[in-house]
Motif scaffolding. Structure first.
Motif, PDB file in Angstrom:
ATOM      1  N   MET A 364       0.881  -1.173   0.000  1.00 36.70           N
ATOM      2  CA  MET A 364       0.000   0.000   0.000  1.00 36.70           C
ATOM      3  C   MET A 364       0.918   1.222   0.000  1.00 36.70           C
ATOM      4  O   MET A 364       1.732   1.382   0.918  1.00 36.70           O
ATOM      5  CB  MET A 364      -0.911   0.005   1.228  1.00 36.70           C
ATOM      6  N   LEU A 365       0.801   2.056  -1.016  1.00 31.12           N
ATOM      7  CA  LEU A 365       1.751   3.147  -1.220  1.00 31.12           C
ATOM      8  C   LEU A 365       1.245   4.476  -0.674  1.00 31.12           C
ATOM      9  O   LEU A 365       0.076   4.624  -0.336  1.00 31.12           O
ATOM     10  CB  LEU A 365       2.068   3.266  -2.707  1.00 31.12           C
ATOM     11  N   GLU A 366       2.158   5.447  -0.589  1.00 29.57           N
ATOM     12  CA  GLU A 366       1.855   6.839  -0.227  1.00 29.57           C
ATOM     13  C   GLU A 366       1.276   6.978   1.177  1.00 29.57           C
ATOM     14  O   GLU A 366       0.436   7.835   1.429  1.00 29.57           O
ATOM     15  CB  GLU A 366       0.917   7.472  -1.266  1.00 29.57           C
ATOM     16  N   LEU A 367       1.727   6.127   2.101  1.00 29.58           N
ATOM     17  CA  LEU A 367       1.239   6.193   3.472  1.00 29.58           C
ATOM     18  C   LEU A 367       2.244   6.839   4.423  1.00 29.58           C
ATOM     19  O   LEU A 367       1.933   7.035   5.600  1.00 29.58           O
ATOM     20  CB  LEU A 367       0.884   4.790   3.976  1.00 29.58           C
ATOM     21  N   GLY A 368       3.433   7.145   3.942  1.00 32.64           N
ATOM     22  CA  GLY A 368       4.406   7.838   4.762  1.00 32.64           C
ATOM     23  C   GLY A 368       4.710   7.091   6.052  1.00 32.64           C
ATOM     24  O   GLY A 368       4.895   5.874   6.072  1.00 32.64           O
ATOM     25  N   GLU A 369       4.745   7.836   7.165  1.00 32.61           N
ATOM     26  CA  GLU A 369       5.088   7.253   8.460  1.00 32.61           C
ATOM     27  C   GLU A 369       3.997   6.315   8.985  1.00 32.61           C
ATOM     28  O   GLU A 369       4.213   5.593   9.951  1.00 32.61           O
ATOM     29  CB  GLU A 369       5.357   8.354   9.481  1.00 32.61           C
ATOM     30  N   TRP A 370       2.835   6.329   8.343  1.00 34.21           N
ATOM     31  CA  TRP A 370       1.749   5.424   8.715  1.00 34.21           C
ATOM     32  C   TRP A 370       1.931   4.040   8.102  1.00 34.21           C
ATOM     33  O   TRP A 370       1.204   3.104   8.442  1.00 34.21           O
ATOM     34  CB  TRP A 370       0.408   5.993   8.248  1.00 34.21           C
ATOM     35  N   ALA A 371       2.865   3.884   7.181  1.00 31.36           N
ATOM     36  CA  ALA A 371       2.943   2.667   6.375  1.00 31.36           C
ATOM     37  C   ALA A 371       3.149   1.414   7.217  1.00 31.36           C
ATOM     38  O   ALA A 371       2.461   0.400   7.024  1.00 31.36           O
ATOM     39  CB  ALA A 371       4.059   2.797   5.339  1.00 31.36           C
ATOM     40  N   GLU A 372       4.087   1.440   8.150  1.00 33.16           N
ATOM     41  CA  GLU A 372       4.394   0.233   8.912  1.00 33.16           C
ATOM     42  C   GLU A 372       3.173  -0.263   9.687  1.00 33.16           C
ATOM     43  O   GLU A 372       2.793  -1.442   9.577  1.00 33.16           O
ATOM     44  CB  GLU A 372       5.553   0.488   9.880  1.00 33.16           C
TER      45      GLU A 372
END
Length: 460
Positions: A364-372
């Motif tokens: 899932m892309l473009e989530l920044g620091e939320w990605a993990e």
């Protein structure tokens, strides 16, 4: 589209006409391969190519007029309108062209579900009206103007989708379209890497109001806490929809019928009706509620709403279900955000009964620091449901695996691959007749290719 002459196009775009004034244009295109006779070719500069390099080919393929940027080479004698910037001029042309139509216009935006909601609205409205809708996800500063320029005299209503990657983009699109009804589906964390917070995403989505007519109506997903908080704060008439009580358009008694679709009841200020969506997934009810709200704004009857909803069909690569050699594949590979991935997994569980289940998930892309944490939450969700196999694909997918494996009692078998091509042999070696596979990921992960290859090559 309505026919326009070259002089009118030069006035609409603010350009300099270097052609006969009476040249007639009946189509606008940015692609020499789609040109027809009497076309306007708009020479846009892209990341990999420049449309100005294809002007001669455009004329050979049927273009009668070219829109070109000042300072760019235009073949001698080529009929052209010269403007400072062709992308800006395309938007101006669409904005002026939109003013030629006195029909209701609906604009749709949101973090996820834009295209499905647009399609649902169009399907419902089609029971009464000849509907024009933007194709696919033609929702940016190029695709939306081209969609507007496809309006013609036969259309009774138009539905346009608006996407964004930052501030001011939806504002630009809204001012081109000048909607009468604005729909916002939700405020998620898609694009949070660029905008920083859900509050900023909300601010960007609210730019849809910048072009809304003074008598316009705003339709919001009342189940979204950020959108519901706007109730009573906007200067426009506002309607809220959702499955929580006290919404203006409220769905209750939702019942999934598996692959057949969903039955639900809706209570509005005008009626209380039982409806059926011929597509799997409870999440589709939200999309339908937006369509019902639009339909009631346009004074459609309960009978018409039921008829239009029954004509809804899903879009390509969005929860498309195919079966081959006793193995079922759910292809949902157009995009991926946390809420849409969860909804797709719900559909997998809903239609699989006692069959073995696979989730094949790309980044899932473009989530920044939320990605993990976003990826880990999906992994935990998969494990909690007891799904038998999870395949992660991509550089971020390791967090799917970590989330699923946090529970030492998890019975989900996990495997990580760097690419879809690497994952394919593993999947083909282990799948069995009766299995159900969900393939889901952002388009850049190329999981759509994996889905097509699994179906075309055979699975055993």
């Amino acid at each position: 589209m309505k026919a326009l002459d070259a002089k009118t196009i030069s006035i609409m775009t603010g350009g300099r006409l270097e052609a006969a004034e009476d040249i007639v244009i009946k189509q606008v295109s940015i692609d020499t391969r789609t040109l027809q006779k009497d076309s306007l070719f708009v020479a846009l500069k892209g990341e990999c190519s420049d449309g100005h390099d294809f002007i001669e080919q455009a004329i050979l393929n049927g273009a009668s007029l070219v829109l070109a940027s000042e300072g760019k080479p235009v073949p001698k004698g080529c009929p052209a309108v010269i403007v400072p910037d062709t992308l800006e001029a395309l938007g101006k042309l669409a904005e002026e062209y939109r003013k030629m139509f006195r029909i209701p216009v609906v604009a749709v935006t949101g973090s996820v579900g834009k295209t499905s909601t647009k399609e649902m609205i169009a399907a419902i409205l089609s029971a009464r009206y000849n509907v024009h809708k933007s194709k696919g996800n033609f929702n940016n500063e190029i695709g939306l103007p081209l969609s507007v320029l496809e309006l013609d005299e036969d259309h009774d209503v138009a539905v346009f989708e608006m996407g964004m990657r930052g501030f001011d983009q939806i504002s630009l699109l809204s001012k081109i379209v000048k909607p009468d009804i604005a729909v916002i589906t939700n405020i998620g964390i898609s694009h949070i890497e660029m905008l920083g917070s859900r509050q900023n995403i909300l601010k960007a989505k609210l730019e849809i109001l910048d072009g809304l007519s003074d008598e316009g109506v705003v339709i919001l997903n009342g189940d979204d806490e950020l959108l519901s908080g706007l109730n009573g704060l906007l200067r426009f008439k506002t309607l809220l929809y959702g499955i929580d009580e006290n919404q203006d358009i409220w769905a209750y008694d939702l019942s999934s019928k598996g692959e057949e679709g969903v039955v639900f009841h809706v209570r509005t200020g005008k009626s209380d009706m039982e409806l059926f969506i011929p597509a799997p997934g409870i999440h589709n009810v939200q999309n339908a509620l937006a369509g019902i709200a639009v339909a009631e704004c346009l004074n459609m009857s309960e009978k018409e709403i039921k008829e239009g909803l029954s004509c809804y069909t899903g879009e390509q690569m969005r929860l498309c279900i195919s079966e081959k050699e006793g193995i079922k594949i759910i292809n949902d590979t157009y995009n991926a955000a946390p809420s849409s991935v969860k909804a797709a997994i719900d559909v997998l569980c809903d239609i699989s009964s006692h069959r073995r289940r696979w989730v094949i998930l790309g980044d899932m892309l473009e989530l920044g620091e939320w990605a993990e944490e976003a990826h880990k939450k999906i992994g935990r969700f998969v494990s909690k449901l007891g799904i038998e196999y999870m395949v992660g694909i991509g550089s971020l997918a390791k967090w799917y695996i970590e989330g699923a494996n946090e529970d030492p009692a998890s019975r989900t078998i996990t495997q990580l691959f760097s690419s879809a091509a690497d994952a394919k042999p593993y999947i083909k070696a282990l799948i069995q007749k009766g299995d159900v596979l969900l393939i889901k990921g952002s388009r850049m992960m190329k999981l759509d290719v994996l889905a097509k290859e699994l179906l075309s090559e055979g699975l055993n």
